[in-house]
Scaffold this active site. Structure first.
Site, mmCIF file in Angstrom:
data_model
loop_
_atom_site.group_PDB
_atom_site.id
_atom_site.type_symbol
_atom_site.label_atom_id
_atom_site.label_comp_id
_atom_site.label_asym_id
_atom_site.label_seq_id
_atom_site.Cartn_x
_atom_site.Cartn_y
_atom_site.Cartn_z
ATOM 1 N N CYS A 128 0.756 -1.252 0.015
ATOM 2 C CA CYS A 128 -0.087 -0.113 -0.131
ATOM 3 C C CYS A 128 0.983 1.346 0.162
ATOM 4 C CB CYS A 128 -1.086 0.066 1.429
ATOM 5 S SG CYS A 128 -2.151 1.262 1.066
ATOM 6 N N CYS A 130 0.002 4.053 1.918
ATOM 7 C CA CYS A 130 -0.410 5.218 2.905
ATOM 8 C C CYS A 130 0.604 5.156 4.160
ATOM 9 C CB CYS A 130 -1.671 4.554 3.469
ATOM 10 S SG CYS A 130 -1.665 3.232 4.441
ATOM 11 N N CYS A 138 -3.808 6.526 0.235
ATOM 12 C CA CYS A 138 -3.168 5.208 -0.306
ATOM 13 C C CYS A 138 -2.820 5.139 -1.782
ATOM 14 C CB CYS A 138 -4.357 4.151 -0.050
ATOM 15 S SG CYS A 138 -5.076 3.794 1.536
ATOM 16 N N LYS A 203 -12.221 -5.110 2.254
ATOM 17 C CA LYS A 203 -11.527 -4.340 3.135
ATOM 18 C C LYS A 203 -12.527 -3.034 3.544
ATOM 19 C CE LYS A 203 -7.560 -1.441 4.393
ATOM 20 N NZ LYS A 203 -6.167 -1.242 4.461
ATOM 21 N N ARG A 213 -2.951 3.280 12.664
ATOM 22 C CA ARG A 213 -2.572 4.587 11.783
ATOM 23 C C ARG A 213 -1.614 5.211 12.917
ATOM 24 N NH1 ARG A 213 -7.971 6.072 8.703
ATOM 25 N NH2 ARG A 213 -8.231 3.933 7.657
ATOM 26 N N ARG A 225 -10.970 7.388 3.993
ATOM 27 C CA ARG A 225 -10.867 6.261 3.068
ATOM 28 C C ARG A 225 -12.000 5.720 2.382
ATOM 29 N NH1 ARG A 225 -5.649 6.662 4.086
ATOM 30 N NH2 ARG A 225 -4.394 5.628 5.916
ATOM 31 N N GLU A 241 -16.474 -7.651 -4.997
ATOM 32 C CA GLU A 241 -14.920 -7.375 -4.886
ATOM 33 C C GLU A 241 -14.228 -8.789 -4.837
ATOM 34 O OE1 GLU A 241 -12.835 -5.097 -4.861
ATOM 35 O OE2 GLU A 241 -13.988 -3.109 -4.282
ATOM 36 N N LYS A 256 -11.570 -7.974 6.038
ATOM 37 C CA LYS A 256 -10.873 -7.162 7.086
ATOM 38 C C LYS A 256 -11.827 -5.979 7.473
ATOM 39 C CE LYS A 256 -6.951 -3.886 7.752
ATOM 40 N NZ LYS A 256 -6.269 -3.430 7.086
ATOM 41 N N SER A 282 -6.179 -3.958 14.535
ATOM 42 C CA SER A 282 -5.590 -2.922 15.702
ATOM 43 C C SER A 282 -6.557 -2.403 16.586
ATOM 44 C CB SER A 282 -4.907 -1.649 15.372
ATOM 45 O OG SER A 282 -5.669 -0.867 14.522
ATOM 46 N N TYR A 321 -2.432 -9.397 16.149
ATOM 47 C CA TYR A 321 -1.326 -8.904 17.163
ATOM 48 C C TYR A 321 -1.315 -9.859 18.139
ATOM 49 C CZ TYR A 321 -1.896 -5.122 14.045
ATOM 50 O OH TYR A 321 -2.244 -4.425 12.889
HETATM 51 C C1 PBG Z 1 -3.100 0.034 4.758
HETATM 52 C C2 PBG Z 1 -3.544 -0.739 5.666
HETATM 53 C C3 PBG Z 1 -4.260 -0.478 7.237
HETATM 54 C C4 PBG Z 1 -4.372 -1.734 8.003
HETATM 55 C C5 PBG Z 1 -3.471 -2.504 7.227
HETATM 56 N N1 PBG Z 1 -3.234 -2.171 6.055
HETATM 57 C C6 PBG Z 1 -4.654 0.771 7.745
HETATM 58 C C7 PBG Z 1 -5.894 1.571 6.691
HETATM 59 O O1 PBG Z 1 -6.454 1.226 5.877
HETATM 60 O O2 PBG Z 1 -6.008 2.677 7.223
HETATM 61 C C8 PBG Z 1 -4.956 -1.624 9.183
HETATM 62 C C9 PBG Z 1 -4.380 -2.828 10.067
HETATM 63 C C10 PBG Z 1 -5.136 -2.626 11.500
HETATM 64 O O3 PBG Z 1 -5.770 -1.751 11.946
HETATM 65 O O4 PBG Z 1 -4.531 -3.455 12.147
HETATM 66 N N2 PBG Z 1 -1.907 -0.068 4.396
#
Ligand code: PBG
Length: 331
Positions: A128, A130, A138, A203, A213, A225, A241, A256, A282, A321
């Site tokens: 990605c 970002c 992104c 996603k 982030r 986003r 998708e 996700k 996260s 995690y």
């Molecule tokens: C983007 C990406 C994100 C996450 C994984 N890949 C963040 C986003 O889309 O803003 C989130 C993972 C998480 O929250 O643990 N590269």
């Protein structure tokens, strides 16, 4: 009187409680099992040496320099965890995110080191922009609009640089249209026809990415986003998708976040039957950690209940995690 408790026995043909009476019986009939071989462990790799900086909103998760990432991954592998998913924190960011395809950037260096030093570990890389763009979006911008096709070109460059470093699996998380096909073509053209693509197929634009982030320094400078990540209200669209990504060459598809989207995981798995991953993100992790720190939940039980539910819904692979903590518990 206490004696009456045992006195009367109903004649029931079915007594479901029979199979729940002892740990051995419960284990015998358990439908869903967890194994660390199904876990991928996200790591945030930064510049420097000997760096191990805890992320405030994600207790137990660190920004790691390459040498520390190798130690962390080796320990995880020693506990049975299948692999790591690498995110990069580059030294410098620019408008196009050029560190994303820099052979000397943290993810590429970490990939080479991990492949060399941790046998049997699967190395998966996040693809990605970002984390690499100065504006935190992104993709390439025209004003406030994210340009799709020029961004896809850059993502393919990033994926190729990961494959050159030795990544076993590349995982595009950007949600641009057509990127899986372009990445497949770019990889194949350079002889990386065996590099696996795990696409973030469904996603969602989720509030649960907040702590990530912070960890990756990838909060968008303006806006959000929603022009590329999916509306949390949609599931039919998730199937469309996913079908597109499979047509374009995805080997593994991902949903996700995980817990708020168990129905999506179940539908994707049932509909396509591909190896399916779910990302326990996260915010999901941070909520459990915060509640546990307050003494409001039993963290171990809540963690295992969440991971088991994600498996039960249909995920073959869990990105979490908690990979190491759960692996230790399963040992
Ligand atoms: C983007 C990406 C994100 C996450 C994984 N890949 C963040 C986003 O889309 O803003 C989130 C993972 C998480 O929250 O643990 N590269």
């Amino acid at each position: 009187m206490a004696t009456t408790a045992a006195a009367r026995i109903l004649s029931l043909t079915q007594r479901p409680r029979r199979l729940r009476r002892t740990p051995a019986l419960r284990a015998l009939v358990r439908e869903t099992r967890l194994s660390p071989e199904q876990f991928l462990y996200p790591l945030f790799v930064c510049e420097g040496e000997g760096v191990r900086r805890e992320i405030p909103s994600m207790p137990g998760v660190f920004n790691l320099s390459v040498d520390e990432a190798v130690k962390e991954a080796a320990a995880a592998r020693g506990e049975g965890v299948a692999g790591v998913l690498l995110f990069g924190l580059p030294a410098h960011k620019d408008a196009e995110g050029s560190a994303a395809w820099d052979a000397q950037a943290p993810v590429q260096r970490a990939t080479r080191a991990l492949v060399r030093e941790v046998p049997g570990l699967l190395v998966v890389t996040d693809v990605c922009l970002c984390e690499y763009t100065s504006h935190g979006h992104c993709g390439l911008l025209n004003g406030e609009e994210i340009l799709n096709d020029p961004t896809v070109e850059l993502l393919a460059k990033a994926a190729v640089s990961h494959a050159e470093a030795g990544a076993h699996i590349v995982a595009p998380s950007d949600m641009m249209d057509g990127r899986v096909g372009e990445i497949r073509t770019a990889l194949d053209a350079r002889g990386f026809d065996q590099t696996v693509i795990m696409s973030y197929a469904a996603k969602y634009s989720s509030a649960f990415y907040g702590p990530f982030r912070d960890a990756a320094g990838s909060t968008p400078a303006f806006g959000d986003r929603r022009s590329h990540q999916m509306d949390p209200a949609n599931v039919e669209e998730a199937l469309r998708e996913t079908a597109l990504d499979i047509d374009e060459g995805a080997d593994i598809v991902m949903v996700k976040p995980a817990m708020a989207y168990l129905d999506v995981i179940a539908r994707v798995k049932a509909e396509f039957g591909l190896p399916t991953a779910a990302y326990h993100v996260s915010g999901e992790y941070a909520m459990l950690k915060a509640a546990a720190a307050n003494g409001w939940i039993d963290e171990t039980r809540a963690m295992m209940e969440c991971l088991t539910s994600i498996r039960r819904a249909g995920a073959d692979i869990i990105i979490t995690y908690y990979a190491r903590e759960a692996a230790r518990l399963l040992a």
